[in-house]
Design a protein around this motif. Structure first.
Motif, short mmCIF file in Angstrom:
data_model
loop_
_atom_site.label_atom_id
_atom_site.label_comp_id
_atom_site.label_asym_id
_atom_site.label_seq_id
_atom_site.Cartn_x
_atom_site.Cartn_y
_atom_site.Cartn_z
N GLY A 89 -48.00 -51.99 -38.61
CA GLY A 89 -46.51 -51.54 -38.12
C GLY A 89 -45.98 -52.48 -37.13
O GLY A 89 -44.88 -52.71 -37.21
N GLY A 90 -47.12 -52.94 -36.06
CA GLY A 90 -46.51 -53.71 -34.85
C GLY A 90 -46.72 -55.23 -35.14
O GLY A 90 -45.56 -55.77 -35.58
N PRO A 91 -47.82 -55.94 -35.18
CA PRO A 91 -47.73 -57.40 -35.08
C PRO A 91 -47.57 -57.95 -36.38
O PRO A 91 -47.48 -59.28 -36.68
CB PRO A 91 -49.32 -57.74 -34.63
CG PRO A 91 -49.71 -56.52 -33.79
CD PRO A 91 -48.88 -55.19 -34.52
N VAL A 92 -47.39 -56.91 -37.62
CA VAL A 92 -46.98 -57.68 -38.69
C VAL A 92 -45.54 -57.28 -39.20
O VAL A 92 -44.76 -58.01 -39.20
CB VAL A 92 -47.85 -57.10 -39.92
CG1 VAL A 92 -47.38 -57.45 -41.38
CG2 VAL A 92 -49.41 -57.47 -39.63
N ALA A 93 -45.26 -55.86 -39.11
CA ALA A 93 -43.96 -55.39 -39.64
C ALA A 93 -42.91 -55.56 -38.49
O ALA A 93 -41.85 -56.37 -38.87
CB ALA A 93 -44.11 -53.77 -39.99
N ILE A 94 -43.21 -55.10 -37.42
CA ILE A 94 -42.07 -55.03 -36.25
C ILE A 94 -41.89 -56.55 -36.01
O ILE A 94 -40.88 -56.88 -35.85
CB ILE A 94 -42.39 -54.26 -35.12
CG1 ILE A 94 -42.29 -52.85 -35.94
CG2 ILE A 94 -41.54 -54.24 -34.10
CD1 ILE A 94 -42.57 -51.74 -34.73
N ALA A 128 -37.40 -62.59 -38.40
CA ALA A 128 -36.10 -62.48 -39.25
C ALA A 128 -34.82 -62.21 -38.80
O ALA A 128 -34.22 -63.13 -39.07
CB ALA A 128 -36.31 -61.34 -40.47
N MET A 129 -34.87 -61.75 -37.58
CA MET A 129 -33.50 -61.35 -36.95
C MET A 129 -33.27 -62.59 -36.26
O MET A 129 -32.27 -63.29 -36.07
CB MET A 129 -33.78 -60.46 -35.82
CG MET A 129 -33.27 -58.85 -36.33
SD MET A 129 -33.37 -57.87 -34.86
CE MET A 129 -34.47 -56.54 -35.62
N PHE A 134 -34.43 -65.95 -36.82
CA PHE A 134 -34.22 -67.02 -37.74
C PHE A 134 -33.02 -66.77 -38.75
O PHE A 134 -32.26 -67.85 -38.81
CB PHE A 134 -35.58 -67.46 -38.37
CG PHE A 134 -36.53 -67.90 -37.83
CD1 PHE A 134 -36.60 -69.67 -37.91
CD2 PHE A 134 -37.52 -67.49 -37.16
CE1 PHE A 134 -37.54 -69.99 -37.10
CE2 PHE A 134 -38.46 -68.15 -36.45
CZ PHE A 134 -38.53 -69.48 -36.65
N VAL A 135 -32.86 -65.70 -39.10
CA VAL A 135 -31.73 -65.52 -40.21
C VAL A 135 -30.59 -64.64 -39.64
O VAL A 135 -29.39 -64.87 -39.96
CB VAL A 135 -32.35 -65.23 -41.72
CG1 VAL A 135 -31.27 -64.89 -42.59
CG2 VAL A 135 -33.33 -65.67 -42.04
N GLY A 136 -30.90 -63.70 -38.94
CA GLY A 136 -29.90 -62.66 -38.51
C GLY A 136 -30.13 -61.34 -38.97
O GLY A 136 -31.05 -61.00 -39.64
N ALA A 137 -29.49 -60.29 -38.31
CA ALA A 137 -29.56 -58.70 -38.22
C ALA A 137 -29.65 -58.34 -39.69
O ALA A 137 -30.36 -57.43 -40.09
CB ALA A 137 -28.85 -58.16 -37.14
N SER A 138 -28.64 -58.62 -40.33
CA SER A 138 -28.10 -58.28 -41.54
C SER A 138 -29.26 -58.54 -42.64
O SER A 138 -29.61 -57.65 -43.27
CB SER A 138 -26.79 -58.72 -42.16
OG SER A 138 -25.65 -58.32 -41.47
N PHE A 139 -29.62 -59.87 -42.74
CA PHE A 139 -30.84 -60.03 -43.41
C PHE A 139 -32.06 -59.22 -42.97
O PHE A 139 -32.54 -58.78 -44.06
CB PHE A 139 -31.08 -61.65 -43.42
CG PHE A 139 -32.33 -62.00 -44.21
CD1 PHE A 139 -32.52 -62.24 -45.42
CD2 PHE A 139 -33.74 -62.17 -43.30
CE1 PHE A 139 -33.42 -62.41 -45.94
CE2 PHE A 139 -34.79 -62.53 -43.95
CZ PHE A 139 -34.84 -62.71 -45.30
N ALA A 140 -32.23 -59.46 -41.79
CA ALA A 140 -33.63 -58.53 -41.16
C ALA A 140 -33.57 -57.12 -41.65
O ALA A 140 -34.75 -56.49 -42.17
CB ALA A 140 -33.59 -58.48 -39.81
N ALA A 141 -32.31 -56.41 -41.83
CA ALA A 141 -32.26 -55.17 -42.10
C ALA A 141 -32.69 -54.82 -43.57
O ALA A 141 -32.97 -54.01 -43.85
CB ALA A 141 -30.61 -54.57 -41.91
N GLY A 171 -37.73 -66.97 -41.16
CA GLY A 171 -37.24 -66.05 -41.24
C GLY A 171 -37.50 -65.19 -42.56
O GLY A 171 -37.67 -63.84 -42.43
N TYR A 172 -37.62 -66.04 -43.60
CA TYR A 172 -38.10 -65.25 -44.93
C TYR A 172 -39.67 -64.73 -44.66
O TYR A 172 -39.77 -63.79 -45.45
CB TYR A 172 -37.81 -66.40 -46.00
CG TYR A 172 -36.37 -66.40 -46.20
CD1 TYR A 172 -35.46 -65.44 -46.75
CD2 TYR A 172 -35.72 -67.65 -45.70
CE1 TYR A 172 -34.14 -65.59 -46.70
CE2 TYR A 172 -34.49 -67.75 -45.89
CZ TYR A 172 -33.51 -66.68 -46.41
OH TYR A 172 -32.30 -66.96 -46.41
#
Length: 364
Positions: free
Chosen positions: A131-136, A142-143, A145-152, A210-211
């Motif tokens: 959940g931490g060093p992988v997901a969050i 992703a935020m 490199f690409v942006g919040a909308s993409f990360a969301a 980001g991807y």
């Protein structure tokens, strides 16, 4: 005690009260609460992207990114800055959860649960890794490199991972209707993800990491949900999620950040500059929204199962797009709108599932 058997052996009355009707009503109530918890999770999770995205443009994180881009390159600077932001996010979440558990008077029970390393705590610590060093971290990458909308929306595929693991590893059954709802939600996620990817390619690309971060988020949160549900078999959700974030803080502040500092990255220098009122306010908002979204997420798993909890929680992508539009003014692309409609449709399919089909979450 007056016990009567009326009609058939499965219908019993005690003192004139239909026990089977009471049992079914209680079951429906549990299912309804489970779906509500998952929906609360989605709303709070969507809100979290507002402070999460704002941290990137606030000092010391903005200064850290600019300075390290000159000395270490932009890619390294973005990833290391994402590590420091993720660590402070985990720190504010654990503070919020400690206050929450203190208000509920659960510190003593937390101590007892913490000592149950083999049947319980080890699962939460393992969940904290994914959940931490992988997901969050993946979501913050992703935020950046690409942006919040993409990360969301990048992690909207995480229920696929969670449902598959809960089915094959935990033996939780997935009805045809629930599976149909999950598939529709995933189609919505694909629509949103593909739209962002095509736009990025049209603009010259350059957001590869980001991807990668988006894939990290999807896999990490899916695996975390399945692993955490093992610990939740014998732990309260409020305590379980607190132990999970306690583990994440240990990973960041005791292991990863000291290692990166020894490698020559100036994390302590910039970490010491974080006590600005505005930055602290944004971090506290991130801690509150993310902490209580996780509380609701963990509470939903024992009530409706990992697959359904993650499927409804997946609506966070739609809520995040709405909140980002309202607070940041970033208008969504048509692919995001179409994907959002599919996410809502899939969730409605799951909401309308007959609760009696969920009387046993296990496959047996």
């Amino acid at each position: 005690m007056d016990t009567n058997v009326i009609g058939n052996a499965n219908v019993k009355k005690v003192g004139g009260v239909d026990l089977e009707a009471l049992r079914q009503n209680e079951h429906k109530k549990r299912i309804r609460i489970g779906y509500m918890m998952a929906l609360f999770c989605a709303i709070l999770w969507g809100l979290w992207y507002i402070p999460g995205n704002a941290l990137w443009v606030l000092n010391p994180f903005d200064d850290m990114l600019a300075a390290m881009s000159i000395t270490d390159g932009e890619t390294t600077a973005l990833i290391v800055t994402a590590v420091l932001i993720s660590a402070f996010n985990a720190l504010t979440v654990i503070i919020a959860l400690m206050i929450w558990n203190g208000a509920l008077g659960k510190f003593r029970e937390m101590g007892r649960t913490l000592r149950e390393m083999r049947p319980c705590t080890k699962w939460f610590f393992l969940a904290s890794i994914f959940g931490g060093p992988v997901a969050i971290l993946g979501s913050f990458i992703a935020m950046g490199f690409v942006g919040a909308s993409f990360a969301a929306v990048a992690a909207l595929l995480y229920p696929v991972v969670g449902s598959a693991l809960s089915y094959y590893w935990l033996g939780q059954k997935i009805s045809k209707r629930a599976m149909m709802g999950i598939v529709i939600i995933i189609l919505g996620g694909f629509t949103i993800y593909a739209g962002g990817l095509l736009n990025d390619i049209a603009n010259g690309g350059g957001s590869f990491w980001g991807y990668v971060g988006g894939i990290m988020a999807a896999c990490g949160w899916g695996i975390e949900g399945a692993i955490a549900s093992k610990g939740l078999d014998i732990s309260e959700p409020d305590i379980g999620i607190t132990l999970r974030f306690l583990g994440e803080n240990i990973i960041w502040w005791v292991i990863i950040i000291p290692i990166l500092a020894l490698a020559g990255f100036p994390l302590y220098t910039y970490a010491a500059q974080v006590f600005d009122p505005l930055v602290m306010g944004v971090l506290i908002m991130a801690g509150i929204t993310f902490g209580f979204c996780y509380v609701a997420w963990y509470k939903s798993f024992p009530l409706i199962g990992v697959g359904r909890g993650q499927g409804i929680g997946n609506l966070y992508g739609l809520f995040a797009v709405i909140f980002i539009f309202l607070f940041v003014g970033q208008a969504p692309e048509w692919t995001i709108l179409l994907g959002g409609i599919l996410c809502v449709a899939g969730s409605l399919v799951m909401f309308t599932e007959e609760s009696l089909e969920l009387q046993s979450l296990r496959g047996e």
